[in-house]
Design a protein around this motif. Structure first.
Motif, PDB file in Angstrom:
ATOM      1  N   MET A 138       0.829  -1.204   0.000  1.00  0.00           N
ATOM      2  CA  MET A 138       0.000   0.000   0.000  1.00  0.00           C
ATOM      3  C   MET A 138       0.864   1.256   0.000  1.00  0.00           C
ATOM      4  O   MET A 138       0.637   2.185  -0.774  1.00  0.00           O
ATOM      5  N   PHE A 195       2.507   1.718  -3.424  1.00  0.00           N
ATOM      6  CA  PHE A 195       1.620   2.184  -4.489  1.00  0.00           C
ATOM      7  C   PHE A 195       1.271   3.651  -4.317  1.00  0.00           C
ATOM      8  O   PHE A 195       0.921   4.315  -5.275  1.00  0.00           O
ATOM      9  N   VAL A 211       3.318   5.778  -6.509  1.00  0.00           N
ATOM     10  CA  VAL A 211       3.022   5.786  -7.946  1.00  0.00           C
ATOM     11  C   VAL A 211       2.108   6.940  -8.298  1.00  0.00           C
ATOM     12  O   VAL A 211       2.244   7.579  -9.332  1.00  0.00           O
ATOM     13  N   ASN A 257     -12.410  13.868 -18.428  1.00  0.00           N
ATOM     14  CA  ASN A 257     -12.179  12.449 -18.190  1.00  0.00           C
ATOM     15  C   ASN A 257     -12.597  11.667 -19.430  1.00  0.00           C
ATOM     16  O   ASN A 257     -13.764  11.668 -19.826  1.00  0.00           O
ATOM     17  N   VAL A 296     -12.750   8.494 -20.047  1.00  0.00           N
ATOM     18  CA  VAL A 296     -13.604   7.324 -19.846  1.00  0.00           C
ATOM     19  C   VAL A 296     -15.075   7.739 -19.803  1.00  0.00           C
ATOM     20  O   VAL A 296     -15.940   7.104 -20.396  1.00  0.00           O
ATOM     21  N   ILE A 355     -18.652  12.015  -6.205  1.00  0.00           N
ATOM     22  CA  ILE A 355     -18.107  11.111  -7.223  1.00  0.00           C
ATOM     23  C   ILE A 355     -18.932  11.186  -8.499  1.00  0.00           C
ATOM     24  O   ILE A 355     -18.380  11.259  -9.601  1.00  0.00           O
ATOM     25  N   PRO A 367     -11.797  10.804 -12.172  1.00  0.00           N
ATOM     26  CA  PRO A 367     -12.228   9.409 -12.245  1.00  0.00           C
ATOM     27  C   PRO A 367     -13.435   9.159 -11.355  1.00  0.00           C
ATOM     28  O   PRO A 367     -13.567   9.744 -10.289  1.00  0.00           O
ATOM     29  N   GLY A 368     -14.281   8.292 -11.814  1.00  0.00           N
ATOM     30  CA  GLY A 368     -15.504   8.001 -11.073  1.00  0.00           C
ATOM     31  C   GLY A 368     -16.686   8.203 -11.990  1.00  0.00           C
ATOM     32  O   GLY A 368     -16.534   8.423 -13.178  1.00  0.00           O
ATOM     33  N   PRO A 407     -20.074   3.921  -9.489  1.00  0.00           N
ATOM     34  CA  PRO A 407     -19.434   3.904  -8.157  1.00  0.00           C
ATOM     35  C   PRO A 407     -20.064   4.876  -7.179  1.00  0.00           C
ATOM     36  O   PRO A 407     -20.198   4.555  -5.983  1.00  0.00           O
ATOM     37  N   THR A 411     -23.102   3.311  -5.796  1.00  0.00           N
ATOM     38  CA  THR A 411     -22.754   2.225  -4.888  1.00  0.00           C
ATOM     39  C   THR A 411     -22.321   2.751  -3.535  1.00  0.00           C
ATOM     40  O   THR A 411     -22.640   2.158  -2.496  1.00  0.00           O
ATOM     41  N   ILE A 412     -21.614   3.894  -3.527  1.00  0.00           N
ATOM     42  CA  ILE A 412     -21.172   4.465  -2.254  1.00  0.00           C
ATOM     43  C   ILE A 412     -22.382   4.945  -1.454  1.00  0.00           C
ATOM     44  O   ILE A 412     -22.453   4.765  -0.222  1.00  0.00           O
ATOM     45  N   ALA A 428     -25.343   3.618  -1.634  1.00  0.00           N
ATOM     46  CA  ALA A 428     -25.959   2.399  -1.118  1.00  0.00           C
ATOM     47  C   ALA A 428     -25.186   1.857   0.078  1.00  0.00           C
ATOM     48  O   ALA A 428     -25.782   1.271   0.994  1.00  0.00           O
ATOM     49  N   LEU A 486     -29.688   0.125  -5.530  1.00  0.00           N
ATOM     50  CA  LEU A 486     -28.917  -0.740  -4.630  1.00  0.00           C
ATOM     51  C   LEU A 486     -29.389  -0.595  -3.190  1.00  0.00           C
ATOM     52  O   LEU A 486     -29.362  -1.567  -2.426  1.00  0.00           O
ATOM     53  N   LEU A 513       6.435  -4.983  -7.306  1.00  0.00           N
ATOM     54  CA  LEU A 513       5.161  -4.693  -6.634  1.00  0.00           C
ATOM     55  C   LEU A 513       4.015  -5.440  -7.283  1.00  0.00           C
ATOM     56  O   LEU A 513       3.172  -6.026  -6.593  1.00  0.00           O
ATOM     57  N   PHE A 571      -5.416  -1.931  -5.973  1.00  0.00           N
ATOM     58  CA  PHE A 571      -4.069  -1.365  -6.048  1.00  0.00           C
ATOM     59  C   PHE A 571      -3.434  -1.651  -7.405  1.00  0.00           C
ATOM     60  O   PHE A 571      -2.746  -0.811  -7.973  1.00  0.00           O
ATOM     61  N   ARG A 631      -2.729   2.655 -13.929  1.00  0.00           N
ATOM     62  CA  ARG A 631      -3.305   3.934 -14.348  1.00  0.00           C
ATOM     63  C   ARG A 631      -4.732   3.777 -14.875  1.00  0.00           C
ATOM     64  O   ARG A 631      -5.095   4.335 -15.910  1.00  0.00           O
ATOM     65  N   PRO A 677      -7.811   4.589 -12.947  1.00  0.00           N
ATOM     66  CA  PRO A 677      -8.478   4.975 -11.703  1.00  0.00           C
ATOM     67  C   PRO A 677      -9.993   4.774 -11.721  1.00  0.00           C
ATOM     68  O   PRO A 677     -10.588   4.492 -10.680  1.00  0.00           O
ATOM     69  N   ASP A 678     -10.606   4.886 -12.908  1.00  0.00           N
ATOM     70  CA  ASP A 678     -12.057   4.668 -12.978  1.00  0.00           C
ATOM     71  C   ASP A 678     -12.422   3.254 -12.561  1.00  0.00           C
ATOM     72  O   ASP A 678     -13.323   3.029 -11.749  1.00  0.00           O
ATOM     73  N   ILE A 694     -11.914   2.747  -8.785  1.00  0.00           N
ATOM     74  CA  ILE A 694     -12.994   3.239  -7.919  1.00  0.00           C
ATOM     75  C   ILE A 694     -14.170   2.285  -7.955  1.00  0.00           C
ATOM     76  O   ILE A 694     -14.751   1.930  -6.916  1.00  0.00           O
ATOM     77  N   THR A 695     -14.526   1.827  -9.165  1.00  0.00           N
ATOM     78  CA  THR A 695     -15.667   0.921  -9.262  1.00  0.00           C
ATOM     79  C   THR A 695     -15.378  -0.388  -8.535  1.00  0.00           C
ATOM     80  O   THR A 695     -16.239  -0.917  -7.826  1.00  0.00           O
ATOM     81  N   SER A 700     -15.602   0.155  -4.712  1.00  0.00           N
ATOM     82  CA  SER A 700     -16.930   0.310  -4.128  1.00  0.00           C
ATOM     83  C   SER A 700     -17.788  -0.924  -4.340  1.00  0.00           C
ATOM     84  O   SER A 700     -18.534  -1.312  -3.447  1.00  0.00           O
ATOM     85  N   VAL A 701     -17.705  -1.534  -5.520  1.00  0.00           N
ATOM     86  CA  VAL A 701     -18.559  -2.694  -5.802  1.00  0.00           C
ATOM     87  C   VAL A 701     -17.901  -3.978  -5.309  1.00  0.00           C
ATOM     88  O   VAL A 701     -18.469  -4.715  -4.504  1.00  0.00           O
ATOM     89  N   LEU A 746     -19.573  -3.583  -1.627  1.00  0.00           N
ATOM     90  CA  LEU A 746     -20.966  -4.014  -1.616  1.00  0.00           C
ATOM     91  C   LEU A 746     -21.118  -5.524  -1.757  1.00  0.00           C
ATOM     92  O   LEU A 746     -21.963  -6.131  -1.091  1.00  0.00           O
TER      93      LEU A 746
END
Lengths: 255, 81
Positions: free
Chosen positions: A17, A20, A23, A79, A81, A145, A153-154, A158, A161-162, A164, A243, B5, B42, B48, B50-51, B54-55, B58-59, B63
């Motif tokens: 941890m 990372f 990074v 973002n 994504v 988020i 990101p997010g 998610p 879900t947070i 929930a 959820l 790592l 991690f 790289r 991050p999306d 996060i998912t 949380s999931v 959950l």
């Protein structure tokens, strides 16, 4: 011997941890506009500089660098994504939301009930009291988020879900707590309906379903990229309500 | 450094996954699966993405573990036999 293994695994985990963390660039040190926007325009997510890449290809380099606050030619998500998930492939996301709805419907059909199931356990005092402090913070974080889904990101899934998870914490901390099915169902249904209505508005204004009909604004602003943050807010609230309803189903029994 | 790592994370994931299959109590299996999700978070950060991280956090780590634990409680007790 077992304890030795446990200590070894824990030490390795802590070491990993901490490593990372090195990074990830520190807060505020990341050069978001040069990294994201130029890569976004070039449809290239590798780490190389956009200008050098274009020079190597022998292409035009004038006015390719994007800076914060510039009017953008694409849909304005910082973002990448999110711009794929909610703009270019938004219909896919609608299908994904439908899949989640079907799963929650199945759980509700099998486990649903009208009364709170009690386990007869009294939770720890510290846990009960700290839940009251934590739950608003968790809900705020979930909302952050999904509202900032087009900048950082997010996104809706998610974030929902947070939210929930906050509902789950309330269920664990209080034996009497029971979310009304009417409220979660109404929120979920209205948000799903609004998503489809946004798509149909795009069909009416722009000519195809889920067209990004609002002005796209400037890269990096909170109110930018048209309907993307609005749609992500719909998705986040819908997934959160869905959820939470699923967790309610898990904690209920036939009355 | 980075490779070591990633190898370490992969090793922890493998050990936890094997433990999840072989554990006698279902509760231990659920916790081991949660560890697999947590370490993969991690890994995603290191790659790289991050999306996805996060998912997954949380999931996968949050959950799903909670839903498994609630299901175990509903079955009255954590043991298989």
């Amino acid at each position: 011997m077992r304890r030795l293994y446990a200590i070894l695994i824990a030490a390795g985990f802590v070491y990993m941890m901490l490593s990372f963390l090195g990074v990830v660039p520190g807060y505020g040190n990341i050069d978001l506009c040069s990294r994201v926007s130029s890569s976004f325009l070039l449809k290239d997510v590798s780490e190389q500089n956009a200008k050098n890449w274009l020079m190597a290809k022998g292409l035009e380099t004038k006015s390719i660098e994007k800076v914060y606050g510039e009017k953008n030619k694409e849909d304005g998500c910082a973002n990448v994504v999110t711009s794929i998930v909610v703009n270019y492939r938004s219909f896919d996301t609608l299908g994904e939301v439908t899949v989640l709805f079907t799963a929650a419907l199945g759980v509700g059909l099998i486990l649903g009930g009208t009364r709170r199931k009690k386990y007869g356990l009294l939770p720890n005092f510290v846990f009960r009291e700290s839940t009251r402090i934590l739950v608003p913070l968790i809900i705020l974080f979930g909302a952050y988020i999904f509202v900032h889904g087009h900048l950082t990101p997010g996104g809706g899934f998610p974030g929902g879900t947070i939210i929930a998870a906050a509902a789950l914490l309330l269920y664990l901390a209080d034996e009497e707590f029971f979310l009304s099915k009417v409220s979660t169902g109404a929120l979920e249904g209205s948000m799903g309906g609004l998503y489809v209505i946004a798509g149909l508005l795009g069909l009416a204004i722009g000519g195809y379903f889920l067209y990004n009909f609002l002005p796209t604004g400037r890269v990096g602003n909170l109110i930018s990229s048209g309907i993307v943050p609005i749609v992500y807010t719909f998705i986040g609230l819908k997934v959160g309500a869905e959820l939470s309803g699923l967790i309610t189903d898990l904690h209920s029994e036939e009355g | 450094m980075m490779t070591a790592l990633v190898v370490l994370a992969g090793a922890i994931m493998t050990v936890a996954a094997v433990f999840a299959v072989e554990a006698k109590k279902i509760l231990d299996s659920v916790i081991a699966m949660s560890v697999v999700s947590l370490v993969s978070v991690f890994l995603f950060i290191a790659m790289r993405a991050p999306d996805v991280a996060i998912t997954e956090a949380s999931v996968g780590a949050g959950l799903v573990t909670a839903v498994f634990l609630v299901a175990l409680f509903r079955m009255k007790g954590g043991d298989e036999e």
